[in-house]
Design an enzyme around this catalytic site. Structure first.
Site, PDB file in Angstrom:
ATOM      1  N   GLY A  36      23.429 -18.606  20.468  1.00 45.65           N
ATOM      2  CA  GLY A  36      23.106 -17.536  21.407  1.00 45.65           C
ATOM      3  C   GLY A  36      23.564 -16.221  20.821  1.00 45.65           C
ATOM      4  N   GLU A  38      24.287 -13.212  21.904  1.00 50.05           N
ATOM      5  CA  GLU A  38      25.385 -12.463  22.513  1.00 50.05           C
ATOM      6  C   GLU A  38      26.721 -13.193  22.380  1.00 50.05           C
ATOM      7  OE1 GLU A  38      21.450 -11.571  24.263  1.00 50.05           O
ATOM      8  OE2 GLU A  38      22.613 -13.421  24.129  1.00 50.05           O
ATOM      9  N   ASN A  40      27.381 -15.294  20.017  1.00 51.01           N
ATOM     10  CA  ASN A  40      27.727 -15.194  18.593  1.00 51.01           C
ATOM     11  C   ASN A  40      28.518 -13.920  18.331  1.00 51.01           C
ATOM     12  OD1 ASN A  40      26.208 -17.504  18.183  1.00 51.01           O
ATOM     13  ND2 ASN A  40      24.485 -16.446  17.224  1.00 51.01           N
ATOM     14  N   ARG A 108      13.669 -23.494  26.615  1.00 45.04           N
ATOM     15  CA  ARG A 108      14.469 -22.609  27.466  1.00 45.04           C
ATOM     16  C   ARG A 108      13.678 -22.026  28.639  1.00 45.04           C
ATOM     17  NH1 ARG A 108      15.652 -17.810  23.199  1.00 45.04           N
ATOM     18  NH2 ARG A 108      17.396 -17.421  24.631  1.00 45.04           N
ATOM     19  N   LEU A 228      18.830  -4.100   6.351  1.00 46.04           N
ATOM     20  CA  LEU A 228      17.858  -4.209   5.265  1.00 46.04           C
ATOM     21  C   LEU A 228      18.013  -5.504   4.475  1.00 46.04           C
ATOM     22  CD1 LEU A 228      18.151  -0.526   3.976  1.00 46.04           C
ATOM     23  CD2 LEU A 228      16.418  -1.469   5.521  1.00 46.04           C
ATOM     24  N   GLY A 229      18.544  -6.539   5.116  1.00 49.96           N
ATOM     25  CA  GLY A 229      18.695  -7.831   4.458  1.00 49.96           C
ATOM     26  C   GLY A 229      19.655  -7.756   3.287  1.00 49.96           C
ATOM     27  N   GLY A 232      21.328  -4.471   2.105  1.00 51.09           N
ATOM     28  CA  GLY A 232      22.402  -3.805   2.845  1.00 51.09           C
ATOM     29  C   GLY A 232      21.912  -3.192   4.132  1.00 51.09           C
ATOM     30  N   GLY A 257      21.916 -16.093  12.443  1.00 48.39           N
ATOM     31  CA  GLY A 257      23.224 -15.632  12.904  1.00 48.39           C
ATOM     32  C   GLY A 257      23.811 -14.510  12.078  1.00 48.39           C
ATOM     33  N   ASP A 260      23.865 -11.247  13.962  1.00 41.03           N
ATOM     34  CA  ASP A 260      24.894 -11.207  15.006  1.00 41.03           C
ATOM     35  C   ASP A 260      26.263 -10.934  14.391  1.00 41.03           C
ATOM     36  OD1 ASP A 260      22.887 -11.882  16.837  1.00 41.03           O
ATOM     37  OD2 ASP A 260      23.212 -14.019  16.505  1.00 41.03           O
TER      38      ASP A 260
END
Length: 321
Positions: A36, A38, A40, A108, A228-229, A232, A257, A260
């Site tokens: 989840g 939030e 996380n 869900r 930007l993966g 960075g 994740g 997060d």
């Protein structure tokens, strides 16, 4: 009433992640974890030394009780969580075809969390926090969840809290038209916006990183940080803007994740009133650490661990043997 630095709300599901890199129909074992956005972030922040309150609505079933115990066991304040008999706790299955090719399957619809409503919010509890963290997932779950997010924003604005918005686009949950409208509505209220580049492009219609940031900022005094993966991130405020390089990752185990973890790093730095470049650099490091571990929360580091990761030579001197 427990004192908190950050308040967040959203759905956490029981996560069943395939042990093997195969299509799900050929997998027979699925360890039980949680997933989840939030929660996380909440767990990431507690590991970085902050106090966080997380609110949700869980089914009064074994999975709901498991989620509550797990998150509470990580040090997150779950006193605002509610149980309902109306619906069951949501479930998610994660398929790994390769380290870079990960698919998620949600179960869900009409879950317990989709029954969250504004009346569930405790303003006195929320108002003690410095930051409200929200994502674009929660308003996608149902109309009542959307209204609950808006109510939390109203509480934050009345109590001079910083509002941090991470879009977390999930087009499996709603239409692109709905998502774009709601995202931009929430963005007008947010003080800090944390999109991936594709999410920023989706929201603004712009292509280049700097143009996306300028469009999201508009005429307001906001902080925009674009993920930007592996490259960075880019941050943009009224007074400064810069690219911050990412950290090399030797092996990607599970990319889910990482965003997060990045968000937790940003919020932690804001709470510490650090220079924005320092904040983004640490957030990049946390994202790089998370992708090297299987699971949504298992790779979230402590503050000392991320500092050692960023500077392994000097960090190793502090280790007692």
């Amino acid at each position: 009433m427990n004192k908190i630095d950050v308040f967040t709300l959203g759905e956490t599901m029981v996560l069943f992640q395939a042990e093997q890199m195969l299509p799900l129909e050929y997998v027979h074992q699925f360890p039980k974890q949680i997933g989840g956005a939030e929660s996380n972030v909440a767990i990431g922040l507690t590991r970085l030394g902050h106090s966080v309150g997380w609110a949700s609505k869980l089914g009064n079933d074994p999975f709901g009780r498991y989620i509550l115990k797990y998150i509470r066991g990580e040090g997150v304040d779950t006193s605002s969580c509610l149980f309902t008999e109306k619906a069951q706790t949501g479930i998610i299955f994660k398929e790994r075809l390769s380290p870079e090719d990960v698919n998620v399957y949600y179960y869900r619809k009409n879950s317990a969390a989709s029954f969250m409503e504004p009346a569930d919010l405790n303003e006195q509890y929320i108002a003690q926090a410095k930051i409200l963290h929200i994502t674009g997932i929660t308003p996608a779950l149902s109309e009542s969840c959307y209204q609950t997010v808006l109510a939390s924003i109203d509480i934050a604005k009345r109590n001079n809290m910083t509002i941090v918005f991470d879009p977390n686009l999930r087009l499996k949950l709603w239409s692109a038209e709905q998502a774009k409208e709601v995202f931009n509505e929430i963005a007008t209220h947010a003080d800090v916006i944390l999109p991936g580049l594709d999410e920023g492009q989706f929201m603004t219609g712009k292509t280049e990183v700097e143009e996306v940031a300028e469009a999201l900022m508009g005429d307001a005094d906001k902080t925009i940080v674009i993920k930007l993966g592996s490259k960075g991130a880019y941050f943009h405020t009224k007074n400064e803007k810069a690219y911050v390089a990412g950290f090399p990752v030797s092996q990607i185990v599970d990319p889910v994740g990482a965003g997060d973890g990045f968000a937790a790093g940003i919020l932690s730095g804001l709470l510490r009133n650090e220079r924005l470049e320092t904040v983004v650099k640490r957030a990049n490091a946390i994202g790089a650490m998370v992708v090297g571990v299987s699971g949504d929360v298992e790779g979230l580091p402590t503050l000392s661990a991320v500092e050692r990761f960023m500077d392994p030579i000097s960090g190793s001197r502090d280790v007692k043997r």
